[in-house]
Design a protein around this motif. Structure first.
Motif, short mmCIF file in Angstrom:
data_model
loop_
_atom_site.label_atom_id
_atom_site.label_comp_id
_atom_site.label_asym_id
_atom_site.label_seq_id
_atom_site.Cartn_x
_atom_site.Cartn_y
_atom_site.Cartn_z
N UNK A 148 0.84 -1.22 0.00
CA UNK A 148 0.00 0.00 0.00
C UNK A 148 0.86 1.26 0.00
N UNK A 149 1.90 1.24 0.79
CA UNK A 149 2.80 2.40 0.83
C UNK A 149 3.44 2.63 -0.54
N UNK A 150 3.83 1.56 -1.21
CA UNK A 150 4.43 1.68 -2.54
C UNK A 150 3.41 2.19 -3.56
N UNK A 151 2.15 1.74 -3.46
CA UNK A 151 1.12 2.18 -4.39
C UNK A 151 0.74 3.64 -4.14
N UNK A 152 0.91 4.11 -2.92
CA UNK A 152 0.61 5.52 -2.62
C UNK A 152 1.47 6.45 -3.47
N UNK A 153 2.68 6.02 -3.80
CA UNK A 153 3.54 6.84 -4.67
C UNK A 153 2.94 7.03 -6.06
N UNK B 98 -2.55 -1.77 -8.47
CA UNK B 98 -3.23 -0.77 -9.30
C UNK B 98 -3.59 -1.44 -10.62
N UNK B 99 -4.86 -1.28 -11.05
CA UNK B 99 -5.32 -1.85 -12.31
C UNK B 99 -5.44 -0.75 -13.36
N UNK C 289 -7.03 -2.62 -27.17
CA UNK C 289 -7.48 -2.74 -25.79
C UNK C 289 -6.39 -3.46 -25.01
N UNK C 290 -6.02 -2.92 -23.86
CA UNK C 290 -4.97 -3.52 -23.03
C UNK C 290 -5.39 -3.49 -21.57
N UNK C 291 -4.85 -4.42 -20.81
CA UNK C 291 -5.10 -4.49 -19.38
C UNK C 291 -3.77 -4.65 -18.67
N UNK C 292 -3.61 -3.94 -17.57
CA UNK C 292 -2.36 -4.02 -16.82
C UNK C 292 -2.57 -4.03 -15.33
N UNK C 293 -1.62 -4.62 -14.62
CA UNK C 293 -1.62 -4.63 -13.16
C UNK C 293 -0.24 -4.18 -12.70
N UNK C 294 -0.21 -3.11 -11.92
CA UNK C 294 1.04 -2.67 -11.30
C UNK C 294 1.06 -3.24 -9.89
N UNK C 295 2.18 -3.87 -9.56
CA UNK C 295 2.32 -4.44 -8.22
C UNK C 295 3.72 -4.10 -7.69
N UNK C 296 3.88 -4.33 -6.40
CA UNK C 296 5.15 -4.06 -5.72
C UNK C 296 5.50 -5.27 -4.89
N UNK D 252 7.60 -6.33 -1.76
CA UNK D 252 8.40 -5.84 -0.64
C UNK D 252 9.72 -6.58 -0.47
N UNK D 253 9.77 -7.85 -0.89
CA UNK D 253 11.00 -8.63 -0.72
C UNK D 253 12.12 -8.11 -1.61
N UNK D 254 11.78 -7.64 -2.81
CA UNK D 254 12.81 -7.15 -3.73
C UNK D 254 12.86 -5.63 -3.79
N UNK D 255 11.79 -4.96 -3.33
CA UNK D 255 11.72 -3.51 -3.42
C UNK D 255 11.44 -3.03 -4.83
#
Length: 189
Positions: A33-38, A76-77, A92-99, A101-104
């Motif tokens: 969540x902290x990473x997605x806040x950026x 984030x979608x 048409x495209x779909x994406x997922x941004x994820x973070x 924590x183990x790798x940063x």
């Protein structure tokens, strides 16, 4: 003596088992969540002109993007649509941004035009950069700059030592908020 041996064996076996315990999910989700806040500046609905160069020539479209948080804002979608002049959807495209924590590190999982992939996503002070393989010795690098309600993204094909060749550009304006994708979940009953 046998009792001491059994205690020693129990302790010996317990240490590896404890070491294999998964990390605390609450701490992991908090880091996500902290990473997605950026990336909160990306949330919303965006629209504007875009063009791309393909083997069939240059194509101009109206590009839209809608972006929102999901899973308690731990990912984030993204949905991208390119509308042709006649109003039909040409892309048409779909994406997922994820973070992780183990790798940063951030990743972008992407699905478009029958292809899928997971790509490292580098977050910059005003956007991001990501790249995809584009054949032997070549990549396509996408660089986005987002700020003040504007999103400009450029795609360049880079092959070997040759200078980059721009093959894509979109210039979007943020047109509003969205409750997608978290709105209207299926109720329990």
């Amino acid at each position: 003596m046998r009792f001491s041996f059994m205690i020693g064996l129990t302790l010996l076996l317990a240490v590896p088992a404890a070491a294999q315990m998964p990390p605390d999910p609450a701490a992991r989700i908090a880091a996500e969540r902290e990473a997605m806040a950026r990336l909160a500046f990306m949330n919303g609905v965006w629209r504007g002109p875009a063009w791309s160069i393909t083997p069939t020539g240059r194509h101009e479209v109206t590009q839209t993007e809608r972006i929102g948080p999901f899973l308690g804002d731990s990912i984030k979608l993204i949905e991208g649509r390119a509308y042709l002049a006649d109003g039909s959807v040409g892309f048409n495209a779909f994406g997922v941004i994820s973070f992780d924590p183990a790798t940063g590190g951030y990743t972008l999982s992407s699905w478009a035009q029958g292809y899928a992939g997971v790509f490292p996503l580098q977050i910059t002070s005003d956007g991001y950069v990501w790249q995809v393989p584009a054949g032997p010795g070549a990549i396509i690098r996408y660089t986005a700059t987002i700020g003040d309600g504007r999103w400009r993204e450029v795609g360049e094909r880079i092959a070997g030592a040759a200078p980059p060749v721009q093959i894509f550009e979109m210039n979007l304006i943020r047109v509003g908020d969205t409750s997608w994708p978290a709105a209207d979940p299926v109720p329990m009953r």
